[in-house]
Design a protein around this motif. Structure first.
Motif, mmCIF file in Angstrom:
data_model
loop_
_atom_site.group_PDB
_atom_site.id
_atom_site.type_symbol
_atom_site.label_atom_id
_atom_site.label_comp_id
_atom_site.label_asym_id
_atom_site.label_seq_id
_atom_site.Cartn_x
_atom_site.Cartn_y
_atom_site.Cartn_z
ATOM 1 N N TYR A 70 -52.639 8.045 -18.543
ATOM 2 C CA TYR A 70 -51.715 8.009 -19.675
ATOM 3 C C TYR A 70 -52.068 6.799 -20.536
ATOM 4 C CZ TYR A 70 -48.144 11.554 -20.034
ATOM 5 O OH TYR A 70 -47.488 12.721 -20.302
ATOM 6 N N PRO A 71 -52.246 6.994 -21.843
ATOM 7 C CA PRO A 71 -52.689 5.876 -22.688
ATOM 8 C C PRO A 71 -51.595 4.847 -22.958
ATOM 9 C CG PRO A 71 -52.241 7.807 -24.039
ATOM 10 C CD PRO A 71 -52.057 8.237 -22.615
ATOM 11 N N LEU A 72 -52.021 3.587 -23.013
ATOM 12 C CA LEU A 72 -51.132 2.463 -23.332
ATOM 13 C C LEU A 72 -51.718 1.675 -24.497
ATOM 14 C CD1 LEU A 72 -50.475 0.904 -19.801
ATOM 15 C CD2 LEU A 72 -48.920 2.336 -21.118
ATOM 16 N N GLN A 73 -50.873 1.153 -25.344
ATOM 17 C CA GLN A 73 -51.276 0.186 -26.374
ATOM 18 C C GLN A 73 -52.542 0.605 -27.139
ATOM 19 O OE1 GLN A 73 -51.649 -3.273 -23.896
ATOM 20 N NE2 GLN A 73 -49.463 -3.586 -23.771
ATOM 21 N N LEU A 79 -54.873 13.225 -23.507
ATOM 22 C CA LEU A 79 -53.916 14.242 -23.054
ATOM 23 C C LEU A 79 -54.220 15.630 -23.593
ATOM 24 C CD1 LEU A 79 -50.574 12.207 -23.102
ATOM 25 C CD2 LEU A 79 -52.220 12.515 -21.229
ATOM 26 N N ALA A 80 -54.998 15.725 -24.675
ATOM 27 C CA ALA A 80 -55.393 17.045 -25.187
ATOM 28 C C ALA A 80 -56.228 17.817 -24.170
ATOM 29 C CB ALA A 80 -56.173 16.886 -26.496
ATOM 30 N N LEU A 81 -56.876 17.107 -23.250
ATOM 31 C CA LEU A 81 -57.659 17.787 -22.210
ATOM 32 C C LEU A 81 -56.786 18.660 -21.317
ATOM 33 C CD1 LEU A 81 -60.035 14.906 -21.020
ATOM 34 C CD2 LEU A 81 -60.710 16.952 -22.296
ATOM 35 N N LEU A 82 -55.497 18.349 -21.225
ATOM 36 C CA LEU A 82 -54.605 19.094 -20.334
ATOM 37 C C LEU A 82 -54.453 20.559 -20.738
ATOM 38 C CD1 LEU A 82 -51.800 16.404 -19.865
ATOM 39 C CD2 LEU A 82 -53.620 17.003 -18.243
ATOM 40 N N LYS A 83 -54.881 20.897 -21.951
ATOM 41 C CA LYS A 83 -54.839 22.305 -22.383
ATOM 42 C C LYS A 83 -55.896 23.143 -21.671
ATOM 43 C CE LYS A 83 -53.305 20.909 -26.988
ATOM 44 N NZ LYS A 83 -53.747 20.692 -28.374
ATOM 45 N N ASP A 84 -56.885 22.488 -21.076
ATOM 46 C CA ASP A 84 -57.967 23.195 -20.389
ATOM 47 C C ASP A 84 -57.476 23.637 -19.014
ATOM 48 O OD1 ASP A 84 -60.249 24.097 -19.164
ATOM 49 O OD2 ASP A 84 -61.436 22.286 -19.533
ATOM 50 N N ASP A 85 -57.137 24.918 -18.888
ATOM 51 C CA ASP A 85 -56.576 25.404 -17.618
ATOM 52 C C ASP A 85 -57.645 25.777 -16.596
ATOM 53 O OD1 ASP A 85 -57.504 27.742 -18.730
ATOM 54 O OD2 ASP A 85 -55.538 28.710 -18.904
ATOM 55 N N THR A 86 -58.906 25.448 -16.890
ATOM 56 C CA THR A 86 -59.969 25.691 -15.908
ATOM 57 C C THR A 86 -60.163 24.484 -14.981
ATOM 58 O OG1 THR A 86 -61.796 24.829 -17.275
ATOM 59 C CG2 THR A 86 -61.169 27.143 -17.593
ATOM 60 N N LYS A 87 -59.451 23.389 -15.245
ATOM 61 C CA LYS A 87 -59.593 22.169 -14.446
ATOM 62 C C LYS A 87 -58.281 21.823 -13.752
ATOM 63 C CE LYS A 87 -63.564 21.384 -16.677
ATOM 64 N NZ LYS A 87 -64.859 21.742 -16.070
ATOM 65 N N PHE A 115 -45.163 0.483 -13.960
ATOM 66 C CA PHE A 115 -45.374 -0.216 -15.224
ATOM 67 C C PHE A 115 -44.811 0.553 -16.415
ATOM 68 C CE2 PHE A 115 -48.833 -1.720 -12.432
ATOM 69 C CZ PHE A 115 -48.513 -3.073 -12.420
ATOM 70 N N GLY A 116 -43.905 1.497 -16.145
ATOM 71 C CA GLY A 116 -43.346 2.310 -17.217
ATOM 72 C C GLY A 116 -44.283 3.402 -17.688
ATOM 73 N N ILE A 117 -45.324 3.680 -16.906
ATOM 74 C CA ILE A 117 -46.312 4.708 -17.259
ATOM 75 C C ILE A 117 -45.923 6.012 -16.564
ATOM 76 C CG2 ILE A 117 -48.757 5.334 -17.185
ATOM 77 C CD1 ILE A 117 -49.346 2.319 -16.792
ATOM 78 N N PRO A 118 -45.895 7.141 -17.289
ATOM 79 C CA PRO A 118 -45.579 8.417 -16.642
ATOM 80 C C PRO A 118 -46.575 8.757 -15.532
ATOM 81 C CG PRO A 118 -45.407 8.619 -19.019
ATOM 82 C CD PRO A 118 -46.044 7.289 -18.752
ATOM 83 N N GLU A 119 -46.013 9.170 -14.382
ATOM 84 C CA GLU A 119 -46.833 9.506 -13.215
ATOM 85 C C GLU A 119 -46.331 10.819 -12.609
ATOM 86 O OE1 GLU A 119 -47.491 4.877 -11.691
ATOM 87 O OE2 GLU A 119 -45.992 6.158 -10.708
ATOM 88 N N PRO A 120 -47.245 11.646 -12.074
ATOM 89 C CA PRO A 120 -46.797 12.872 -11.400
ATOM 90 C C PRO A 120 -46.009 12.546 -10.141
ATOM 91 C CG PRO A 120 -49.180 12.899 -11.784
ATOM 92 C CD PRO A 120 -48.704 11.510 -12.053
ATOM 93 N N GLN A 121 -45.019 13.355 -9.850
ATOM 94 C CA GLN A 121 -44.271 13.227 -8.602
ATOM 95 C C GLN A 121 -44.938 14.099 -7.547
ATOM 96 O OE1 GLN A 121 -41.646 10.841 -8.619
ATOM 97 N NE2 GLN A 121 -42.920 10.597 -10.429
ATOM 98 N N GLY A 122 -44.723 13.772 -6.302
ATOM 99 C CA GLY A 122 -45.298 14.573 -5.222
ATOM 100 C C GLY A 122 -46.223 13.752 -4.353
ATOM 101 N N ALA A 123 -46.941 14.457 -3.487
ATOM 102 C CA ALA A 123 -47.819 13.791 -2.514
ATOM 103 C C ALA A 123 -49.128 13.366 -3.162
ATOM 104 C CB ALA A 123 -48.093 14.741 -1.350
ATOM 105 N N ALA A 124 -49.770 12.404 -2.543
ATOM 106 C CA ALA A 124 -51.082 11.950 -3.017
ATOM 107 C C ALA A 124 -52.115 13.054 -2.836
ATOM 108 C CB ALA A 124 -51.509 10.703 -2.250
#
Length: 196
Positions: A70-73, A79-87, A115-124
């Protein structure tokens, strides 16, 4: 007398590390300031340029699992890469002195972390990503990176022996030579956008 010799030897051994860290802090402050004053239009255009170059790269095309951030400063926004559903995309999650990665399953499953950065929830995520795309404050011509300063990425990337590593940023972040120490991790390649 021996205790004074011991202290003198300890100080002598520590001096190169101190000088390296001092040089890093100085360079980090200068490069962060340059990035901080970028206009949002420039950040968006540069981010699009980098995303396109990543998608055209052999490393990305071969990868099935891709770690991004997630980008900071005004960091390059991937995040545009997240549209690629092949990965399968992975995001870093920071703990007190360590970092792990978790699978991105959608924006609804993201929460702000340490650090206030969005992170996925769940297992490692237990495996190793095929590709790790990482931000930096600076890079040099040998593909060393100057990170945010916490050492999280270097410690984590050091364990990813078979993962391809791409650093991303702006062309002004490229310097001839960065001060580096033995724990700093080199990138396999660096993709930079022109912010002019």
């Amino acid at each position: 007398m021996q205790i004074f010799q011991y202290i003198a030897e300890h100080v002598r051994r520590m001096m190169p590390t101190y000088r390296t860290e001092h040089a890093k802090q100085s360079m980090r402050a200068q490069l962060k300031q340059k990035r901080r004053i970028l206009q949002q239009g420039t950040v968006s255009a540069c981010s699009e340029e980098v995303v396109n170059k990543i998608m055209e790269s052999e490393d990305y095309m071969r990868a099935r699992t891709v770690m991004i951030y997630y980008p900071l400063q005004n960091e390059i926004n991937l995040l545009a890469l997240l549209k690629d559903d092949t990965k399968t995309f992975l995001f870093p999650v920071t703990h007190r002195k360590s970092m792990e990665i978790r699978v991105y399953t959608g924006e609804a499953n993201m929460q702000k972390g340490k650090f206030g950065i969005p992170e996925p929830q769940g297992a490692a995520y237990e495996g190793m990503p095929d590709l790790a795309i990482v931000p930096a404050v600076g890079f040099d011509r040998q593909n060393y990176r100057l990170g945010r300063g916490g050492g999280y990425y270097d410690r984590f990337l050091g364990s990813l022996r078979h993962t391809r590593k791409i650093g991303v940023g702006y062309k002004f972040q490229l310097v001839d030579k960065l001060p580096h120490s033995r724990h700093d991790i080199m990138m396999d390649s660096v993709i930079l956008a022109d912010s002019k």
